[in-house]
Design an enzyme around this catalytic site. Structure first.
Site: not given
Ligand code: L34
Length: 295
Positions: A53, A120, A97
């Site tokens: 982020k 959020d 988060q």
């Molecule tokens: N306050 N908490 C708050 N806001 C959010 O919007 C989140 N979330 C969820 C968990 N807690 C939170 C996220 O940001 C889930 N989440 C999130 C964000 C980004 C990714 C996955 C979950 C992401 O970028 N995933 C990548 C892979 C990342 C890796 O390699 O570990 C993808 O391509 O799916």
């Protein structure tokens, strides 16, 4: 025929380019959008999301304040930090988060964020506004899913959508968005959960399946209608001795089998995840623009 793979990274790049234009517009008025990022504890997955982020902020030109707090941080210390950012005119968005350590009351923390900085969309004021179709901050993952569908040319109006999962972050708000009387809604929505009697029967009717259960292989090929659109919100780390860090990421969908039946499908990684991050940037820019209107 195998499904078209919906590339979340590519749609995210396109939306971030659009945001750069709006950020340039704000810069001409002397304003730089600012996001306060708060992470408590050292959960490895949370750390990697938060880092992604902050990197995304930097890439589009949003100022980000990095706040990494030890797991032992008290609730009142966290509330104090939030209050400081609520008052800080350079900060337009506050992100705490989730999940938080068990000794901190999540509800109390989310309620403390000023609704005008709640990028959020988790504050009850924003949730309520969303439900009745008023101007608000939309939660990032549901908003990202809707943007992905619309930008991929998927018709929502009249579509049978089945959402699997009823969390406050994904299932519940997404169902609300998709039934709104709007260009981003007008769908017929079913929400399934752990107490649903016959999951497969519901999913088989769906033109659009949205998996947000947090469990691998929740959606298997036998449950999916030929030609359905499948959106996978799950991000599960599963052990994999052949992977360099000992795990690999999978969604909630049995991807290889389901892609043979679907017309479109999102991968994990590279699907909804990058869209979630992009919608956080979007809300932060939106918040800075709203603050500017009142100057
Ligand atoms: N306050 N908490 C708050 N806001 C959010 O919007 C989140 N979330 C969820 C968990 N807690 C939170 C996220 O940001 C889930 N989440 C999130 C964000 C980004 C990714 C996955 C979950 C992401 O970028 N995933 C990548 C892979 C990342 C890796 O390699 O570990 C993808 O391509 O799916």
């Amino acid at each position: 025929m195998a499904a078209k793979i919906l590339d979340g990274k590519q749609i995210a790049v396109q939306m971030r380019e659009e945001l750069k234009g709006r950020i340039a517009g704000l810069a001409q008025r002397g304003i730089r959008p600012g996001l306060a990022v708060i992470l408590v504890g050292d959960d490895p997955a949370s750390k990697s999301y938060v880092t992604a982020k902050e990197k995304a902020c930097e890439e589009v030109g949003i100022y980000s304040s990095d706040n990494r707090l030890v797991a032992a941080t008290t609730e009142s210390e966290l509330l104090g930090l939030i209050e400081r950012f609520n008052q800080d005119p350079k900060i337009h968005g506050i992100l705490v988060q989730l999940p938080l350590p068990k000794h901190i009351n999540e509800e109390r923390i989310l309620n403390a964020i000023c609704p005008e900085k709640d990028v959020d969309g988790f504050h009850p004021v924003n949730v309520g506004r969303m439900v009745i179709g008023q101007r608000c901050f939309l939660p990032c993952t549901p908003h990202g899913v809707v943007q992905m569908l619309v930008r991929s040319g998927v018709v929502l109006e009249g579509a049978e959508v089945v959402i699997v999962g009823r969390s406050n972050i994904v299932g519940k708000p997404l169902a609300n968005l998709l039934i709104q009387k709007s260009r981003f809604g007008n769908a017929t929505v079913t929400v399934c959960h752990t107490k649903t009697r016959n999951l497969a029967e519901h999913v088989r009717r769906a033109d659009i399946v949205i998996a947000a259960a947090g469990c691998p292989r929740t959606i298997t090929a036998d449950m999916v209608k030929e030609g359905a659109v499948v959106i996978d919100v799950g991000v599960n780390r599963v052990e994999d001795a052949s992977a360099k860090n000992g795990y690999r990421l999978v969604g909630d969908v049995d991807f290889e089998a389901v892609r043979q039946k679907a017309s479109m499908i999102t991968p994990v990684p590279g699907g909804v995840g990058p869209m979630t991050i992009t919608m956080l940037l979007y809300n932060t820019v939106e918040s800075a623009e709203r603050a500017a209107e009142f100057r």
